[in-house]
Design a protein around this motif. Structure first.
Motif, PDB file in Angstrom:
ATOM      1  N   UNK A 177       0.352  -1.135   0.167  1.00 60.57           N
ATOM      2  CA  UNK A 177      -0.093   0.296  -0.606  1.00 60.57           C
ATOM      3  C   UNK A 177       0.452   1.541  -0.668  1.00 60.57           C
ATOM      4  N   UNK A 178       2.085   1.049   0.497  1.00 63.81           N
ATOM      5  CA  UNK A 178       2.717   2.026  -0.128  1.00 63.81           C
ATOM      6  C   UNK A 178       2.821   3.449  -0.867  1.00 63.81           C
ATOM      7  N   UNK A 179       3.275   2.513  -2.218  1.00 65.07           N
ATOM      8  CA  UNK A 179       2.532   3.121  -3.582  1.00 65.07           C
ATOM      9  C   UNK A 179       1.503   4.273  -3.301  1.00 65.07           C
ATOM     10  N   UNK A 180       0.599   3.578  -2.993  1.00 62.31           N
ATOM     11  CA  UNK A 180      -0.776   3.943  -3.025  1.00 62.31           C
ATOM     12  C   UNK A 180      -1.185   5.327  -1.664  1.00 62.31           C
ATOM     13  N   UNK A 181      -0.234   5.314  -0.411  1.00 65.93           N
ATOM     14  CA  UNK A 181      -0.094   6.501   0.230  1.00 65.93           C
ATOM     15  C   UNK A 181       0.399   7.076  -0.558  1.00 65.93           C
ATOM     16  N   UNK A 182       1.579   6.919  -1.348  1.00 64.91           N
ATOM     17  CA  UNK A 182       2.479   8.487  -2.078  1.00 64.91           C
ATOM     18  C   UNK A 182       1.523   8.648  -2.885  1.00 64.91           C
ATOM     19  N   UNK A 183       0.414   7.952  -3.573  1.00 61.62           N
ATOM     20  CA  UNK A 183      -0.637   8.985  -4.258  1.00 61.62           C
ATOM     21  C   UNK A 183      -1.417   9.368  -3.879  1.00 61.62           C
ATOM     22  N   UNK A 184      -1.654   9.272  -2.925  1.00 57.64           N
ATOM     23  CA  UNK A 184      -2.932   9.897  -1.766  1.00 57.64           C
ATOM     24  C   UNK A 184      -2.153  11.523  -1.159  1.00 57.64           C
ATOM     25  N   UNK A 185      -0.524  11.314  -1.181  1.00 56.75           N
ATOM     26  CA  UNK A 185       0.164  11.878  -0.649  1.00 56.75           C
ATOM     27  C   UNK A 185      -0.086  13.340  -1.871  1.00 56.75           C
ATOM     28  N   UNK A 186       0.315  12.860  -3.275  1.00 56.05           N
ATOM     29  CA  UNK A 186       0.312  13.744  -4.008  1.00 56.05           C
ATOM     30  C   UNK A 186      -1.582  14.562  -4.112  1.00 56.05           C
ATOM     31  N   UNK A 187      -2.230  13.366  -3.852  1.00 54.90           N
ATOM     32  CA  UNK A 187      -3.837  13.674  -4.727  1.00 54.90           C
ATOM     33  C   UNK A 187      -3.546  15.130  -3.096  1.00 54.90           C
ATOM     34  N   UNK A 188      -3.486  14.801  -2.054  1.00 54.55           N
ATOM     35  CA  UNK A 188      -3.847  16.331  -1.541  1.00 54.55           C
ATOM     36  C   UNK A 188      -2.954  17.499  -1.241  1.00 54.55           C
ATOM     37  N   UNK A 189      -1.508  16.976  -1.992  1.00 59.80           N
ATOM     38  CA  UNK A 189      -1.111  18.228  -1.875  1.00 59.80           C
ATOM     39  C   UNK A 189      -1.566  19.047  -2.735  1.00 59.80           C
ATOM     40  N   UNK A 190      -2.035  18.394  -4.165  1.00 60.76           N
ATOM     41  CA  UNK A 190      -3.164  19.624  -5.205  1.00 60.76           C
ATOM     42  C   UNK A 190      -3.808  20.237  -4.376  1.00 60.76           C
ATOM     43  N   UNK A 191      -4.018  20.225  -3.490  1.00 59.87           N
ATOM     44  CA  UNK A 191      -4.630  20.599  -2.834  1.00 59.87           C
ATOM     45  C   UNK A 191      -6.400  20.720  -2.824  1.00 59.87           C
ATOM     46  N   UNK A 192      -6.839  19.887  -3.797  1.00 60.04           N
ATOM     47  CA  UNK A 192      -8.239  20.272  -3.840  1.00 60.04           C
ATOM     48  C   UNK A 192      -8.999  18.349  -3.396  1.00 60.04           C
ATOM     49  N   UNK A 193      -8.338  17.548  -3.109  1.00 60.51           N
ATOM     50  CA  UNK A 193      -8.296  15.699  -2.924  1.00 60.51           C
ATOM     51  C   UNK A 193      -8.575  15.475  -4.427  1.00 60.51           C
ATOM     52  N   UNK A 194      -7.573  16.277  -5.320  1.00 59.22           N
ATOM     53  CA  UNK A 194      -7.302  15.169  -6.635  1.00 59.22           C
ATOM     54  C   UNK A 194      -5.572  15.120  -7.206  1.00 59.22           C
ATOM     55  N   UNK A 195      -5.720  14.189  -7.571  1.00 59.26           N
ATOM     56  CA  UNK A 195      -4.462  14.031  -7.958  1.00 59.26           C
ATOM     57  C   UNK A 195      -4.252  14.317  -9.470  1.00 59.26           C
ATOM     58  N   UNK A 196      -3.425  15.084 -10.259  1.00 58.25           N
ATOM     59  CA  UNK A 196      -2.686  15.206 -11.743  1.00 58.25           C
ATOM     60  C   UNK A 196      -1.874  14.403 -11.815  1.00 58.25           C
ATOM     61  N   UNK A 197      -1.700  14.326 -12.833  1.00 58.75           N
ATOM     62  CA  UNK A 197      -0.627  13.302 -13.782  1.00 58.75           C
ATOM     63  C   UNK A 197      -0.382  13.305 -15.194  1.00 58.75           C
ATOM     64  N   UNK A 198       0.049  14.645 -15.276  1.00 53.58           N
ATOM     65  CA  UNK A 198       0.003  14.623 -17.112  1.00 53.58           C
ATOM     66  C   UNK A 198      -1.540  14.753 -17.888  1.00 53.58           C
ATOM     67  N   UNK A 199      -1.528  14.038 -18.408  1.00 54.98           N
ATOM     68  CA  UNK A 199      -2.764  13.732 -19.549  1.00 54.98           C
ATOM     69  C   UNK A 199      -3.591  13.080 -19.436  1.00 54.98           C
ATOM     70  N   UNK A 200      -3.638  12.786 -17.668  1.00 55.02           N
ATOM     71  CA  UNK A 200      -4.700  12.386 -16.990  1.00 55.02           C
ATOM     72  C   UNK A 200      -5.832  13.394 -16.770  1.00 55.02           C
ATOM     73  N   UNK A 201      -6.786  12.739 -16.618  1.00 56.69           N
ATOM     74  CA  UNK A 201      -8.433  14.538 -16.297  1.00 56.69           C
ATOM     75  C   UNK A 201      -8.547  13.875 -15.095  1.00 56.69           C
ATOM     76  N   UNK A 202      -8.472  15.223 -14.042  1.00 53.95           N
ATOM     77  CA  UNK A 202      -8.199  14.325 -12.875  1.00 53.95           C
ATOM     78  C   UNK A 202      -9.704  14.294 -11.904  1.00 53.95           C
ATOM     79  N   UNK A 203     -10.732  14.409 -13.044  1.00 56.56           N
ATOM     80  CA  UNK A 203     -11.757  13.962 -12.124  1.00 56.56           C
ATOM     81  C   UNK A 203     -11.504  12.171 -12.464  1.00 56.56           C
TER      82      UNK A 203
END
Length: 294
Positions: A177-203
């Motif tokens: 689960x560590x990688x998933x927790x890292x993704x969650x950290x990135x999502x929360x750091x984005x400020x609105x609980x969304x994870x941004x990654x290149x060409x992937x739409x946030x929603x």
């Protein structure tokens, strides 16, 4: 064993299994509701109130089974008059007292063990649906659930290791689960609980991430329940092995030994089971057996 005794044994096993299931899942949904509704005001007020109401009723069902198990434990011998007492206890419905914190009068319902178990399963399912509905599209709520589940598993694994229980492996590492927790950290750091990654739409990715979190929570909770059951079974096995040793050596009925056995047995009850306390109680019985007098 005659047919009547076999039927009593089957009903006893079913009652104890129902008690264990309700106790285990009551603890799970208590934590679930606590994690989901840390700030119960605003839009969370209504679902929080409904979930807590169901949780309260689930607790009432659990208490009814606690009382039944207390009565069953009070039967000294499962033969003769004791067997008849067991049969009566298992045949009679439980009196479930539904209380309310709002000043409403207490209601009492006569329910069989299987009716209690069915009602408990329904309450657990409804609580989970309420929490899921509230947490849907709220990634921070789901993230808290995962972190809480992982932390609870880590604590239990540490207790098991300290007490020499289990196979010594790290159950959290196996879940990856560590990688998933890292993704969650990135999502929360984005400020609105969304994870941004290149060409992937946030929603779109938010939905994918949320589903991954839900699956991880379920895997983590399943691993914790499995570890808890395994430790319980291991301790129960140790207790019965030393019980047999005490009987073989003629010390099983020595007052000090018998008292230590009763205390260990009580610590292993599903509604009271705390790993470290139960392990210490079993060790205390072991010492009583090894150091007892004839």
């Amino acid at each position: 064993m005659g047919g009547g005794e076999m039927a009593v044994r089957q009903r006893l096993d079913a009652a104890l299994a129902a008690h264990a299931w309700v106790c285990e899942h009551l603890l799970d949904v208590q934590q679930l509701v606590t994690d989901a509704f840390r700030q119960p005001g605003g839009p969370a007020a209504a679902p929080a109130q409904e979930a807590r109401g169901l949780l309260h009723r689930l607790g009432c069902l659990s208490l009814a089974l606690d009382r039944l198990v207390d009565d069953l434990d009070g039967v000294e011998e499962p033969t003769g008059a004791g067997a008849q007492a067991l049969a009566r206890l298992l045949a009679d419905p439980c009196q479930v007292r539904f209380t309310a914190a709002t000043g409403e009068p207490v209601t009492v319902e006569a329910m069989s063990v299987q009716e209690i178990l069915a009602a408990a399963r329904e309450h657990v399912a409804r609580i989970r649906r309420i929490v899921d509905a509230y947490g849907r599209d709220r990634l921070t709520v789901r993230a808290q659930r995962l972190r809480s589940s992982v932390e609870r598993l880590r604590r239990l694994a540490a207790e098991a290791a300290d007490e020499g229980l289990g196979d010594g492996t790290d159950p959290v590492a196996a879940l990856a689960v560590d990688a998933l927790l890292d993704r969650l950290g990135a999502a929360e750091a984005a400020g609105r609980g969304q994870w941004w990654r290149g060409d992937v739409q946030p929603e779109r990715d938010d939905g994918s991430l949320g589903a991954a979190v839900d699956r991880a929570v379920e895997r983590t909770d399943t691993a914790r329940r499995r570890l808890r059951r395994g430790c319980h079974a291991e301790l129960a096995g140790r207790l019965e092995a030393y019980r047999q040793k005490a009987a073989d050596e003629g010390r099983a009925e020595h007052p000090q030994v018998e008292r230590a056995y009763r205390e260990a047995l009580a610590a292993l009850r599903p509604d009271a089971f705390a790993l470290t306390d139960a392990s210490r109680a079993v060790r205390a019985y072991q010492r009583a057996v090894n150091g007892g007098t004839r």
